[in-house]
Design a protein around this motif. Structure first.
Motif, mmCIF file in Angstrom:
data_model
loop_
_atom_site.group_PDB
_atom_site.id
_atom_site.type_symbol
_atom_site.label_atom_id
_atom_site.label_comp_id
_atom_site.label_asym_id
_atom_site.label_seq_id
_atom_site.Cartn_x
_atom_site.Cartn_y
_atom_site.Cartn_z
ATOM 1 N N TYR A 180 -6.194 -3.540 14.256
ATOM 2 C CA TYR A 180 -7.375 -3.371 15.350
ATOM 3 C C TYR A 180 -7.367 -1.902 15.431
ATOM 4 C CZ TYR A 180 -8.130 -7.954 17.149
ATOM 5 O OH TYR A 180 -8.561 -9.186 17.249
ATOM 6 N N LYS A 181 -6.235 -1.097 15.257
ATOM 7 C CA LYS A 181 -6.502 0.557 15.347
ATOM 8 C C LYS A 181 -7.328 0.887 14.372
ATOM 9 C CE LYS A 181 -3.629 4.683 15.347
ATOM 10 N NZ LYS A 181 -2.583 5.159 15.080
ATOM 11 N N GLU A 220 -11.369 -0.361 14.610
ATOM 12 C CA GLU A 220 -11.511 -0.701 16.049
ATOM 13 C C GLU A 220 -12.862 -0.728 16.252
ATOM 14 O OE1 GLU A 220 -11.125 1.797 20.212
ATOM 15 O OE2 GLU A 220 -10.501 2.662 18.312
ATOM 16 N N HIS A 221 -13.817 0.062 15.717
ATOM 17 C CA HIS A 221 -15.341 -0.022 15.520
ATOM 18 C C HIS A 221 -15.967 -1.183 14.799
ATOM 19 C CE1 HIS A 221 -19.513 1.465 16.118
ATOM 20 N NE2 HIS A 221 -19.660 1.205 14.795
#
Length: 249
Positions: free
Chosen positions: A97-98, A101-102
């Motif tokens: 998720y990091k 993220e986009h």
């Protein structure tokens, strides 16, 4: 009179179940990154299912099965290594998720809805079936959860030769499950558009599972060493099963 099975008369329930998981997973081709993201997300609970099954075998070996105490400790060591793999796998979801993220935002919080967001697609038209990753079902976890269910609710061997097969084939069972993680790892290398840290994180989990498999390979020779006389009663019964059975407790 019914006689107990010989050494080769049974297969490990865990080996059979993990073989089914691997066979099912080999045929699974995630249609898009939302689906593959669910596989990355649930690699940790899937590993935990395998660890749970091994823990159940260890607990029953300690409490109910007449096995040498050293065998129980060896099994606990294997369980700990699978637990390490599960712990490492917990890092995959937040890292995914990091790093992405986009990418994930486009799936889970599409700007102007999917109809608007798809205007940024590389290929024309909507490429997902709608929805993001959070609530999507993972094929690996769904298959692995059945392993935990069997060991938690249904597995109750009535004979030590059956337990023996569980110890003998535990290494293969772990390798079967590791094969699923290897498929995920290969996809991160060759197919899926993920960043290198994701590939590295999945590789760490795979390495931990392979280490657990190597540790489990020590179980069969140890079992045969500690229980040589018990096994001989079944593999080379004196005066055949009918004769040897006269020594039954």
């Amino acid at each position: 009179m019914a006689y107990a099975p010989v050494t080769s008369g049974y297969r490990s329930a865990l080996q059979l179940r993990t073989a089914e998981v691997l066979e099912k997973y080999r045929s699974y081709d995630p249609p898009h990154m939302a689906a593959f993201g669910a596989e990355l997300r649930d690699s940790a609970p899937a590993c935990a299912c395998l660890a749970y099954a091994i823990n159940q075998l260890a607990q029953r070996s300690h409490a109910a099965f007449p096995v040498h105490g050293q065998m129980v400790q060896m099994l606990v060591d294997v369980y700990a290594k699978v637990g390490t793999a599960a712990k490492l796998a917990e890092d995959i979801e937040p890292l995914f998720y990091k790093v992405h993220e986009h990418d994930i935002m486009r799936l889970e919080e599409p700007r102007k809805g999917f109809a608007g967001e798809q205007m940024w697609n590389i290929r024309a038209g909507q490429q997902t079936d709608g929805g993001g990753i959070k609530n999507r079902r993972s094929v690996l976890y769904a298959a692995s959860a059945y392993i935990a269910h069997v060991y938690g609710n249904e597995y109750a061997p009535e004979h030590m030769m059956v337990v023996y097969r569980e110890y003998c084939e535990l290494a293969e069972a772990i390798q079967n499950f590791a094969g699923c993680i290897r498929l995920i790892h290969d996809r991160t290398n060759d197919v899926e558009p993920v960043e290198q840290p994701i590939t590295d994180a999945v590789g760490d989990v795979l390495g931990a599972l392979e280490a657990a498999g190597s540790e489990a390979a020590k179980l069969m020779p140890a079992f045969r060493r500690f229980h040589a006389k018990d096994l001989a009663k079944h593999e080379t019964p004196r005066k055949g099963p009918a004769g040897e059975g006269r020594w039954d407790v």
